[in-house]
Design an enzyme around this catalytic site. Structure first.
Site, PDB file in Angstrom:
ATOM      1  N   LYS A 167       0.752  -1.219  -0.038  1.00 53.21           N
ATOM      2  CA  LYS A 167       0.091  -0.065  -0.028  1.00 53.21           C
ATOM      3  C   LYS A 167       0.986   1.327   0.020  1.00 53.21           C
ATOM      4  CE  LYS A 167      -3.608  -0.256   2.810  1.00 53.21           C
ATOM      5  NZ  LYS A 167      -4.619  -0.813   3.860  1.00 53.21           N
ATOM      6  N   GLY A 173      -8.481   6.898  -1.685  1.00 50.96           N
ATOM      7  CA  GLY A 173      -9.454   6.708  -3.014  1.00 50.96           C
ATOM      8  C   GLY A 173      -9.241   5.077  -3.582  1.00 50.96           C
ATOM      9  N   GLY A 174      -8.693   4.318  -2.813  1.00 53.20           N
ATOM     10  CA  GLY A 174      -8.603   2.876  -3.390  1.00 53.20           C
ATOM     11  C   GLY A 174      -7.592   2.635  -4.209  1.00 53.20           C
ATOM     12  N   GLU A 209       1.305  -4.835   4.277  1.00 60.56           N
ATOM     13  CA  GLU A 209       0.483  -5.497   5.292  1.00 60.56           C
ATOM     14  C   GLU A 209       0.101  -6.895   4.770  1.00 60.56           C
ATOM     15  OE1 GLU A 209      -3.291  -3.010   5.492  1.00 60.56           O
ATOM     16  OE2 GLU A 209      -2.637  -1.793   6.803  1.00 60.56           O
ATOM     17  N   LYS A 210      -0.165  -7.709   5.868  1.00 61.21           N
ATOM     18  CA  LYS A 210      -0.828  -9.022   5.720  1.00 61.21           C
ATOM     19  C   LYS A 210      -2.317  -8.706   5.069  1.00 61.21           C
ATOM     20  CE  LYS A 210      -1.978 -13.405   6.910  1.00 61.21           C
ATOM     21  NZ  LYS A 210      -1.247 -14.538   6.203  1.00 61.21           N
ATOM     22  N   LYS A 246     -15.773   2.469  -2.127  1.00 59.58           N
ATOM     23  CA  LYS A 246     -17.183   1.920  -1.361  1.00 59.58           C
ATOM     24  C   LYS A 246     -18.292   2.451  -2.414  1.00 59.58           C
ATOM     25  CE  LYS A 246     -15.216   3.486   2.763  1.00 59.58           C
ATOM     26  NZ  LYS A 246     -14.544   4.688   3.491  1.00 59.58           N
ATOM     27  N   GLU A 297      -6.870   2.827   8.848  1.00 59.88           N
ATOM     28  CA  GLU A 297      -6.339   4.145   8.633  1.00 59.88           C
ATOM     29  C   GLU A 297      -7.407   5.160   9.300  1.00 59.88           C
ATOM     30  OE1 GLU A 297      -6.668   6.026   4.719  1.00 59.88           O
ATOM     31  OE2 GLU A 297      -8.089   5.062   4.092  1.00 59.88           O
ATOM     32  N   ARG A 301     -11.284  13.918   8.044  1.00 61.83           N
ATOM     33  CA  ARG A 301     -12.449  14.794   7.355  1.00 61.83           C
ATOM     34  C   ARG A 301     -13.567  14.374   7.506  1.00 61.83           C
ATOM     35  NH1 ARG A 301     -13.661  11.194   3.406  1.00 61.83           N
ATOM     36  NH2 ARG A 301     -11.612  10.039   2.641  1.00 61.83           N
ATOM     37  N   ARG A 347     -24.428   4.946  -3.431  1.00 66.29           N
ATOM     38  CA  ARG A 347     -23.754   6.061  -4.305  1.00 66.29           C
ATOM     39  C   ARG A 347     -24.210   6.038  -5.799  1.00 66.29           C
ATOM     40  NH1 ARG A 347     -17.476   7.074  -2.209  1.00 66.29           N
ATOM     41  NH2 ARG A 347     -17.824   6.575   0.078  1.00 66.29           N
TER      42      ARG A 347
HETATM   43  P1  ADP Z   1      -7.815   4.163   0.773  1.00 68.91           P
HETATM   44  O1  ADP Z   1      -7.248   4.930   1.835  1.00 68.91           O
HETATM   45  O2  ADP Z   1      -6.913   4.043  -0.612  1.00 68.91           O
HETATM   46  O3  ADP Z   1      -9.181   4.134   0.790  1.00 68.91           O
HETATM   47  P2  ADP Z   1      -7.571   1.823   2.676  1.00 68.91           P
HETATM   48  O4  ADP Z   1      -6.477   1.668   3.441  1.00 68.91           O
HETATM   49  O5  ADP Z   1      -8.794   2.541   3.270  1.00 68.91           O
HETATM   50  O6  ADP Z   1      -7.321   2.788   1.456  1.00 68.91           O
HETATM   51  O7  ADP Z   1      -8.290   0.544   2.114  1.00 68.91           O
HETATM   52  C1  ADP Z   1      -9.219   0.615   1.165  1.00 68.91           C
HETATM   53  C2  ADP Z   1     -10.009  -0.764   0.966  1.00 68.91           C
HETATM   54  O8  ADP Z   1      -8.935  -1.938   0.517  1.00 68.91           O
HETATM   55  C3  ADP Z   1     -10.390  -1.567   2.318  1.00 68.91           C
HETATM   56  O9  ADP Z   1     -11.646  -1.227   2.540  1.00 68.91           O
HETATM   57  C4  ADP Z   1     -10.044  -2.941   1.915  1.00 68.91           C
HETATM   58  O10 ADP Z   1     -11.375  -3.427   1.047  1.00 68.91           O
HETATM   59  C5  ADP Z   1      -9.105  -3.021   1.140  1.00 68.91           C
HETATM   60  N1  ADP Z   1      -7.786  -3.325   1.957  1.00 68.91           N
HETATM   61  C6  ADP Z   1      -6.983  -2.336   2.504  1.00 68.91           C
HETATM   62  N2  ADP Z   1      -6.227  -2.929   3.322  1.00 68.91           N
HETATM   63  C7  ADP Z   1      -6.326  -4.350   3.164  1.00 68.91           C
HETATM   64  C8  ADP Z   1      -5.684  -5.575   3.954  1.00 68.91           C
HETATM   65  N3  ADP Z   1      -4.592  -5.427   4.622  1.00 68.91           N
HETATM   66  N4  ADP Z   1      -6.510  -6.772   3.676  1.00 68.91           N
HETATM   67  C9  ADP Z   1      -7.414  -6.739   2.743  1.00 68.91           C
HETATM   68  N5  ADP Z   1      -7.951  -5.730   2.197  1.00 68.91           N
HETATM   69  C10 ADP Z   1      -7.479  -4.398   2.436  1.00 68.91           C
END
Ligand code: ADP
Length: 469
Positions: A167, A173-174, A209-210, A246, A297, A301, A347
């Protein structure tokens, strides 16, 4: 008559540094509080509802975000010309930009959000994880900070076990996430992820991350005032996602037991306190099938999905943000917060679900939004509105609520059946199909749900547009 609950207060005029439905949402909250609004807009948004409904409006530049809504210098100049007391950043754009918040602080303009140092701390995802760990909040196992090379990544992946997810430290934003199942794919994906992160966020740092398989995404809404009180307003289940973004959110989560809600709520408060957080914020967790939960995280906001919490608790989050920025004490304690409704948000995106959610900008011919008991539509769209191709494809949010989840589901299906948006492709038919899908109806959706849904559902079922009118 305007009811001004702010007669003796500092904030009398707010600049809204955003566009679309959230800009409109902020105009509405300000109007109810008797606060004047100044909209800023790009050349592409001159016909936008937020521009028309605000008390004043200033054009700040060209259509691209980089020439307008991301131009901190122009926004601060507009704030000075307009003589505002505060800036509400909405979500996206400059909302999580610590430098912008610091600039507002330096110019004596209240930033309606947390202090810049909290944004900085939680904006770097690996610093955020370190911070909350110190407050005894469990995080997903992984690297202690950014990774220097693929060998280090492989060493950690072998220790925690595959699959792993790479990551971006500055991600959002995914975007910028890569999954690896073995040493070979990790070595390859590590460099792809670094390049992607550099391009998307101007910061190539990545961490590991795992990869939690089939988790739920459950997040807690925090409110914290400047007098040391931090409370939570329950959770939102945002497991229905496409490309880690989402699509549907609901509150309460059909998965959480009261005991787990209590425990996670306490952890969320500890995490926010560790960041010395003020204002509205969200602590995001992944929860596995056994109920083990891991912090991923904090969003510093207001979130897109804030209305489900508002309808579930009866608390107006945007008004609370303004009151907190104004230095007021939260008018309630944790024990005053009750969850009396179930709320679901869909959405509404200008996208084609049958073509991997390809954007579908253009002019809306006919627009008719649903209404009736328990239905809320937050949208800046109208008949004849042209969706500019420069921004996010979300053109509205349908929030349906009732005393039970079953009622909220039935109401969502009914409201979606009434919703008409002609001339462009939208996610409305997809939402209708999901609202009548047994897995979702039974409350069993995890973040793997959409992939499974598409694999077993013929596309006619999620592309069939409403034919009434
Ligand atoms: P962003 O800040 O880009 O939205 P996030 O860290 O909030 O990223 O993660 C967004 C989505 O990605 C999570 O809701 C989940 O579906 C997937 N995700 C993130 N980290 C993991 C993880 N360690 N294991 C499985 N899915 C993950």
């Amino acid at each position: 008559m305007v009811v001004n609950s702010f007669q003796n207060t500092v904030i009398q005029k707010v600049l809204i540094a955003n566009r679309g439905e959230i800009a409109l949402r902020i105009v509405r909250a300000c109007r109810e509080l008797g606060i004047k609004t100044l909209a800023v807009y790009s050349e592409a948004d001159a016909q936008s509802l937020h521009v028309q409904l605000a008390d004043e409006a200033i054009c700040i530049g060209g259509p691209k975000g980089a020439d307008s809504y991301l131009r901190a210098d122009r926004i601060i100049a507009a704030a000075e010309i307009g003589n505002v007391d505060a800036i509400h950043p909405g979500y996206g754009f400059l909302s999580e930009n610590a430098k912008f918040a610091a600039q507002c602080e330096a110019c004596n303009i209240k930033f309606i959000g947390p202090k810049s140092k909290s944004i900085e701390m939680m904006g770097d995802k690996s610093v955020a994880k370190d911070t909350v760990r110190k407050a005894k909040v469990i995080t997903v196992p992984g690297s202690d900070g950014p990774l220097s090379n693929e060998n280090e990544a492989i060493k950690i992946a072998r220790r925690i076990g595959y699959p792993v997810i790479i990551k971006a430290v500055a991600g959002g934003g995914g975007r910028g996430m890569r999954i690896a199942h073995n040493d070979v794919s990790l070595a390859k994906e590590f460099n792809v992820a670094k390049n992607e992160a550099e391009k998307a966020f101007g910061n190539g740092s990545v961490y590991l991350e795992k990869y939690i398989e089939k988790p739920r995404h459950i997040e807690f809404q925090i409110l914290a005032d400047s007098h040391g009180k931090t409370i939570h307003l329950g959770e939102r289940d945002c497991s229905v996602q496409r490309r880690h973004q989402k699509l549907i959110e609901e509150s309460p989560s059909p998965f959480l037991t009261p005991a787990l809600r209590k425990e996670m709520g306490k952890a969320a408060i500890r995490a926010a306190e560790a960041a010395q957080y003020q204002n509205a914020g969200t602590i995001e967790f992944l929860v596995d099938a056994k109920g083990n939960y891991y912090f991923i995280e904090m969003n510093t906001r207001i979130q897109v999905e804030h209305p489900v919490t508002e309808e579930c608790t009866g608390i107006d989050l945007i008004k609370q943000q303004i009151l907190i920025a104004n230095g007021e004490k939260l008018p309630f304690d944790q024990s005053d917060i009750t969850f009396t409704k179930h709320a679901i948000e869909c959405r509404i995106n200008a996208e084609d679900p049958a073509k991997n959610f390809a954007p579908s900008p253009g002019t809306i011919g006919l627009y008719y939004a649903p209404g009736g008991h328990g239905v809320r539509v937050d949208s800046h769209a109208y008949s004849g509105y042209t969706i500019p191709p420069y921004y996010d494809s979300m053109i509205g949010k349908l929030i349906c609520f009732g005393s039970t989840r079953k009622i909220a589901l039935e109401r969502s299906y009914r409201a979606l059946s009434e919703y008409l948006i002609r001339g462009i492709k939208t996610t409305i038919p997809l939402h209708k199909a999901i609202m009548s899908d047994p897995t979702f109806m039974e409350g069993k959706a995890t973040t793997a749900y959409m992939e499974d849904f598409f694999a077993r559902t013929p596309s006619e079922l999620f592309t069939q547009e409403n034919t009434r009118l």
